[in-house]
Design an enzyme around this catalytic site. Structure first.
Site, PDB file in Angstrom:
ATOM      1  N   ARG A  46       0.851  -1.194   0.000  1.00  0.00           N
ATOM      2  CA  ARG A  46       0.000   0.000   0.000  1.00  0.00           C
ATOM      3  C   ARG A  46       0.888   1.246   0.000  1.00  0.00           C
ATOM      4  O   ARG A  46       0.600   2.233  -0.648  1.00  0.00           O
ATOM      5  CB  ARG A  46      -0.952   0.013   1.212  1.00  0.00           C
ATOM      6  CG  ARG A  46      -1.729   1.317   1.293  1.00  0.00           C
ATOM      7  CD  ARG A  46      -2.872   1.365   2.319  1.00  0.00           C
ATOM      8  NE  ARG A  46      -2.812   0.420   3.389  1.00  0.00           N
ATOM      9  CZ  ARG A  46      -2.030   0.534   4.478  1.00  0.00           C
ATOM     10  NH1 ARG A  46      -1.255   1.592   4.634  1.00  0.00           N
ATOM     11  NH2 ARG A  46      -2.034  -0.399   5.397  1.00  0.00           N
ATOM     12  N   TYR A  98     -17.804  17.073 -14.506  1.00  0.00           N
ATOM     13  CA  TYR A  98     -18.010  15.630 -14.647  1.00  0.00           C
ATOM     14  C   TYR A  98     -18.974  15.158 -13.544  1.00  0.00           C
ATOM     15  O   TYR A  98     -18.804  15.515 -12.368  1.00  0.00           O
ATOM     16  CB  TYR A  98     -16.663  14.903 -14.528  1.00  0.00           C
ATOM     17  CG  TYR A  98     -16.794  13.405 -14.504  1.00  0.00           C
ATOM     18  CD1 TYR A  98     -17.151  12.705 -15.646  1.00  0.00           C
ATOM     19  CD2 TYR A  98     -16.593  12.678 -13.331  1.00  0.00           C
ATOM     20  CE1 TYR A  98     -17.294  11.337 -15.630  1.00  0.00           C
ATOM     21  CE2 TYR A  98     -16.730  11.305 -13.305  1.00  0.00           C
ATOM     22  CZ  TYR A  98     -17.081  10.644 -14.463  1.00  0.00           C
ATOM     23  OH  TYR A  98     -17.229   9.284 -14.433  1.00  0.00           O
ATOM     24  N   ASP A 170      -8.746  19.339 -13.645  1.00  0.00           N
ATOM     25  CA  ASP A 170      -9.030  17.992 -14.146  1.00  0.00           C
ATOM     26  C   ASP A 170      -8.674  17.991 -15.634  1.00  0.00           C
ATOM     27  O   ASP A 170      -9.368  18.589 -16.452  1.00  0.00           O
ATOM     28  CB  ASP A 170     -10.514  17.666 -13.921  1.00  0.00           C
ATOM     29  CG  ASP A 170     -10.864  16.241 -14.346  1.00  0.00           C
ATOM     30  OD1 ASP A 170     -10.143  15.675 -15.188  1.00  0.00           O
ATOM     31  OD2 ASP A 170     -11.877  15.709 -13.843  1.00  0.00           O
ATOM     32  N   LYS A 195      -9.136   7.040 -19.132  1.00  0.00           N
ATOM     33  CA  LYS A 195      -9.510   7.607 -20.430  1.00  0.00           C
ATOM     34  C   LYS A 195      -8.292   7.650 -21.368  1.00  0.00           C
ATOM     35  O   LYS A 195      -7.778   6.609 -21.705  1.00  0.00           O
ATOM     36  CB  LYS A 195     -10.124   8.991 -20.206  1.00  0.00           C
ATOM     37  CG  LYS A 195     -11.133   9.053 -19.030  1.00  0.00           C
ATOM     38  CD  LYS A 195     -12.372   8.220 -19.252  1.00  0.00           C
ATOM     39  CE  LYS A 195     -13.242   8.059 -18.008  1.00  0.00           C
ATOM     40  NZ  LYS A 195     -13.593   9.273 -17.308  1.00  0.00           N
TER      41      LYS A 195
END
Ligand code: PLP
Length: 381
Positions: A46, A98, A170, A195
């Protein structure tokens, strides 16, 4: 190093143990220590994973930042940025945001005492007037979804800096190939690597790139403390996708340009939203801050009904009806019933999001086949 070289080489060295030219997928949860505390910088996956570290180094180079921090999804990355704030702090966010980002802020973080205003960021001085002593973050998205509005990153970040407010852009829709917000004054850049960065519709991953190491360290702390890390296989897939980012985005932009020009001439189409048209309100900004005008095109129909939109959406063959964007294959979507279904109709109509609005994520196929696909879908009406 130039961008097209960075995508392939930045942070990527042959594996020292074997010489493997491709970054190995370190599928491990922990690392063996020689004596307590005597290790090679890796304790628990982690906290550190070598595959993830390579992706983070590469992304920092692409966005010209000090460091990047990766997460299990774009929204997990945004979640970490919001955790930099405290109860009572206020966010000013782009109004055409978004849907998932809107949901995270309003449905989760408002419960924890964050405040938010969604504002039109096309006028920087209007943004300046909204900033109060409680404003701690400007959340900027450009180009926006699905109306493809533009925000002048440099102008807005200048306003924010003068008032001591942090900025996060973003950059999912543009990708670092088209624009690098940190160079324009932003403090943070967010990506849904799902994306364009991944680019092959086979992985969900997110990242934040920080201008300063200090900000990156705060995000590393949150990444480890909250734990929304991506798996090593997913990091590998994004690294692999990034190697062709420049070629894919270049081609998608070229295809999108031809498709936008075809649509604008079509007798059954009403409005076409694509920032490369000279009469698009964001044209000058796009020219200033982006390399090309992007691979996304939205349009609506002269006969503005859900039925007409549905006919087009169910008639295309190469354009697949699906959410998401930025992959090698072309996608078609209906914001009113898909991504923006939660927005009340009168609100939608006010921003131009009509019943027949259709959004295209243009892929890298032969553009003549894509044009033919649209033509046969329109002929069905
Ligand atoms: C998809 C997307 C996100 C969310 O990313 P996930 O990887 O799906 O969590 C955030 N912002 C924009 C602009 C997006 O398109």
């Amino acid at each position: 190093m130039k961008f097209d070289t960075k995508v392939i080489h930045a942070g990527i060295d042959p594996d020292p143990a074997t010489g493997a030219i491709m970054t190995p997928i370190f599928q491990t949860s922990t690392y063996v220590q020689r004596t307590p505390g005597d290790h090679d910088g890796y304790e628990y996956a982690r906290t550190q994973n070598p595959t993830r570290s390579v992706l983070e180094t590469n992304l920092a180079a692409l966005e010209n930042g000090s460091a990047a921090v990766c997460f299990g999804s774009g929204l997990a990355a945004m979640d970490a940025v919001l955790k930099l704030l405290n109860p009572g702090d206020e966010i000013l966010a782009t109004d055409d945001l978004y849907g998932g980002s809107y949901r995270l802020i309003t449905k989760i973080y408002e419960r924890f005492g964050l405040k938010v205003q969604f504002i039109d960021m096309s006028d920087p001085s209007a943004v300046a007037e909204k900033i109060t002593e409680h404003t701690k973050l400007l959340w900027i998205e450009t180009p926006t979804n699905p109306m493809l509005k533009l925000v002048d990153i440099e102008a807005i970040c200048k306003v924010a800096k003068e008032k001591g407010v942090r900025t996060c852009v973003d950059n999912t829709f543009a990708s670092p190939y088209l624009q690098t917000p940190l160079d324009l004054g932003a403090d943070l850049v967010l990506h849904s690597a799902t994306k364009y960065l991944g680019g092959h519709s086979d992985v969900v991953l997110g990242a934040v790139v920080a201008k300063t190491q200090e900000l990156a360290d705060q995000l590393y702390f949150i990444q480890n403390a909250s734990g929304a890390v991506p798996g090593p296989q997913d990091c590998f897939l994004v690294l692999r996708g990034i190697k062709t980012l420049h070629l894919r985005v270049e081609r998608a932009c070229k295809n999108a340009k031809k498709i936008a020009k075809y649509l604008v001439m079509h007798p059954k189409v009403a409005n076409v939203y694509w920032p490369g048209f000279k009469d698009h309100p964001g044209y000058e900004i796009a020219k200033k801050q982006m390399r090309h005008f992007g691979g996304m095109v939205s349009f609506d129909m002269l006969e503005d009904t859900m039925e007409v939109a549905n006919k087009v959406l169910s008639s295309t063959v190469l354009f697949s009806l699906a959410e998401s964007l930025g992959g090698v294959e072309s996608l078609i979507g209906h914001p009113a019933t898909m991504t923006h279904a939660s927005i009340p109709r009168p609100e939608r109509l006010k921003v131009g999001l009509t019943d027949s609005l259709i959004r295209l994520s243009v892929g890298i196929e032969d553009v003549d086949d894509l044009l033919e696909d649209l033509e046969q879908a329109f002929a069905n009406l």
